[in-house]
Write an enzyme that holds these catalytic residues in place. Structure first.
Site, PDB file in Angstrom:
ATOM      1  N   CYS A   1     -15.142   5.633  23.885  1.00 30.67           N
ATOM      2  CA  CYS A   1     -15.364   5.484  23.025  1.00 30.67           C
ATOM      3  C   CYS A   1     -15.583   4.108  22.396  1.00 30.67           C
ATOM      4  O   CYS A   1     -14.527   3.239  22.546  1.00 30.67           O
ATOM      5  CB  CYS A   1     -14.467   6.073  22.238  1.00 30.67           C
ATOM      6  SG  CYS A   1     -14.901   6.500  20.166  1.00 30.67           S
TER       7      CYS A   1
ATOM      8  N   CYS B   1      -9.688   3.354  16.774  1.00 36.92           N
ATOM      9  CA  CYS B   1      -8.253   3.875  16.488  1.00 36.92           C
ATOM     10  C   CYS B   1      -7.092   4.064  17.215  1.00 36.92           C
ATOM     11  O   CYS B   1      -6.880   4.069  18.431  1.00 36.92           O
ATOM     12  CB  CYS B   1      -8.487   5.401  16.826  1.00 36.92           C
ATOM     13  SG  CYS B   1      -9.996   5.617  15.633  1.00 36.92           S
TER      14      CYS B   1
ATOM     15  N   CYS C   1      -5.472   6.127  19.901  1.00 36.96           N
ATOM     16  CA  CYS C   1      -6.055   7.023  20.464  1.00 36.96           C
ATOM     17  C   CYS C   1      -5.662   6.704  22.047  1.00 36.96           C
ATOM     18  O   CYS C   1      -6.698   5.086  22.395  1.00 36.96           O
ATOM     19  CB  CYS C   1      -7.519   7.550  20.197  1.00 36.96           C
ATOM     20  SG  CYS C   1      -8.207   8.306  20.818  1.00 36.96           S
TER      21      CYS C   1
ATOM     22  N   CYS D   1     -12.095  25.086  20.482  1.00 40.46           N
ATOM     23  CA  CYS D   1     -12.587  24.210  20.217  1.00 40.46           C
ATOM     24  C   CYS D   1     -12.888  23.041  20.738  1.00 40.46           C
ATOM     25  O   CYS D   1     -12.045  22.300  21.963  1.00 40.46           O
ATOM     26  CB  CYS D   1     -11.154  23.145  19.266  1.00 40.46           C
ATOM     27  SG  CYS D   1     -10.393  24.514  18.539  1.00 40.46           S
TER      28      CYS D   1
ATOM     29  N   CYS E   1     -15.279  26.063  17.572  1.00 36.53           N
ATOM     30  CA  CYS E   1     -14.888  24.893  16.539  1.00 36.53           C
ATOM     31  C   CYS E   1     -15.505  23.692  16.958  1.00 36.53           C
ATOM     32  O   CYS E   1     -15.284  23.754  18.240  1.00 36.53           O
ATOM     33  CB  CYS E   1     -13.498  24.878  16.299  1.00 36.53           C
ATOM     34  SG  CYS E   1     -12.744  23.702  15.076  1.00 36.53           S
TER      35      CYS E   1
ATOM     36  N   CYS F   1     -12.611  21.603   8.791  1.00 36.93           N
ATOM     37  CA  CYS F   1     -11.123  21.717   9.053  1.00 36.93           C
ATOM     38  C   CYS F   1     -10.685  20.296   9.417  1.00 36.93           C
ATOM     39  O   CYS F   1     -11.941  19.171   9.562  1.00 36.93           O
ATOM     40  CB  CYS F   1     -11.679  22.113  10.796  1.00 36.93           C
ATOM     41  SG  CYS F   1      -9.846  22.102  11.970  1.00 36.93           S
TER      42      CYS F   1
ATOM     43  N   ARG G   1      -1.690  24.232  11.086  1.00 38.08           N
ATOM     44  CA  ARG G   1      -2.231  24.413  12.180  1.00 38.08           C
ATOM     45  C   ARG G   1      -1.090  23.946  13.182  1.00 38.08           C
ATOM     46  O   ARG G   1      -0.932  22.271  12.881  1.00 38.08           O
ATOM     47  CB  ARG G   1      -3.238  24.458  13.408  1.00 38.08           C
ATOM     48  CG  ARG G   1      -4.259  25.672  12.221  1.00 38.08           C
ATOM     49  CD  ARG G   1      -5.439  24.465  12.335  1.00 38.08           C
ATOM     50  NE  ARG G   1      -6.636  24.790  13.815  1.00 38.08           N
ATOM     51  CZ  ARG G   1      -7.683  25.180  14.666  1.00 38.08           C
ATOM     52  NH1 ARG G   1      -7.898  23.986  13.648  1.00 38.08           N
ATOM     53  NH2 ARG G   1      -8.244  25.453  15.272  1.00 38.08           N
TER      54      ARG G   1
END
Length: 331
Positions: free
Chosen positions: A70, A74, A77, A114, A146, A206, A276
């Site tokens: 990636c 962030c 992460c 998901c 999702c 979401c 959740r």
């Protein structure tokens, strides 16, 4: 000292059920409540939860469909370009593997599957792979799908919706004020824009948070207000699992009682929404995980993206012990 005490917590529950939004002062009172007030506070959040969802618990399962690689920075992460965490890295999983994951979700009694992929956003090739897998899952299995694929370009949300994706996840993660301290490669507004794209395409929005990234209590309340305004149908509440090798790898865990107050806050501010309990619950809430269901009505089961989850039998056990019931979903 909290400005709301004793049975006054029930007044906040009544306010939430009546459709009124808590004030900033009331939200801060929830987060700053004396620990001796925790059980009355959880009871108040349970009154709201029970009003809208009874004692049903929705289960969700994640598949890490693409790991690492990636370009985003962030700080939380392990898959980001600035992380040195020793994680597995691979490109988008093939259709058969995604289908096998869906079958595992069914075996775990998860109603929502998901599909999560690292990266800034999906390439056309990756989008095509997800679309083909989703079409077959929808044709053969009674699952809600999702997708969480990052920032969407024009037209991509529509393609996912046409394929049968029910819900699109793109978390706000932290407050607008705190956002620049967490990542610099994209903005808070870009995240809001992707959630709006998903809504416009007909997918259920979401969007959630990661608590424990040096945000203030006021910023947590602002996040709850922001998600209420965004009208997110599902709100994952993650508690930072600080991974060595990431910029936030030495962050202090959220205390279990504070985590429960956060869940109560989101239930009271977003009373009709699916709250959740998501990543980090095992390491932050520890033995108090069962109490989360007095505010939340949804759990992730199994592993997360690059961290392990709790044994699923332990999840089943505390759901049963509390007298709650797993919600069965059929299309």
């Amino acid at each position: 000292m909290s400005v709301v005490v004793d049975n006054s917590w029930n007044a906040l529950a009544d306010k939430a059920i009546d459709g009124q939004c808590l004030t900033m002062e009331e939200g801060l009172a929830v987060l700053e409540a004396d620990n001796d007030e925790l059980l009355p506070l959880m009871q108040a959040s349970f009154l709201v939860r029970k009003h809208y969802f009874g004692k049903k618990v929705k289960l969700n399962m994640i598949i890490n469909a693409k790991s690492g690689l990636c370009p985003e920075d962030c700080g939380y992460c392990s898959q980001s370009i600035v992380s040195s965490a020793p994680i597995e890295k691979y490109s988008l999983l093939d259709k058969d593997t995604l289908l096998a994951g869906a079958r595992e979700a069914l075996a775990r009694q998860a109603g929502t599957y998901c599909i999560v992929a690292s990266g800034r956003g999906p390439t056309e090739r990756e989008l095509n792979q997800v679309v083909e897998a989703v079409k077959e899952i929808r044709e053969t299995m009674p699952l809600k799908i999702c997708a969480c694929l990052g920032i969407l370009k024009e037209g991509q949300a529509e393609r996912l919706a046409e394929a049968g994706v029910h819900r699109y996840n793109h978390n706000l993660n932290t407050s607008r004020t705190n956002y620049p301290s967490i990542t610099s490669t994209h903005t808070y507004d870009q995240r809001v824009d992707t959630v709006e794209k998903a809504k416009s395409a007909g997918m259920s929005p979401c969007s959630g948070v990661i608590i424990g990234m040096n945000e203030t209590d006021q910023e947590i309340v602002e996040l709850a207000f922001a998600l209420r305004a965004l009208d997110a149908d599902s709100i994952p509440i993650n508690f930072l699992n600080a991974i060595p090798g990431t910029p936030l790898g030495k962050a202090t865990p959220v205390l279990p009682l504070k985590a429960l107050k956060v869940l109560a806050l989101f239930r009271l501010i977003c009373p009709t929404k699916e709250i959740r309990v998501a990543g980090g619950r095992e390491v932050n809430l520890r033995s108090l995980q069962p109490l989360t269901l007095y505010a939340a009505n949804s759990l992730f089961v199994g592993d997360y993206l690059t961290t392990e989850g709790q044994d699923i039998q332990a999840d089943y056990q505390f759901i049963e012990d509390l007298g709650f019931e797993i919600e069965q979903y059929a299309i």
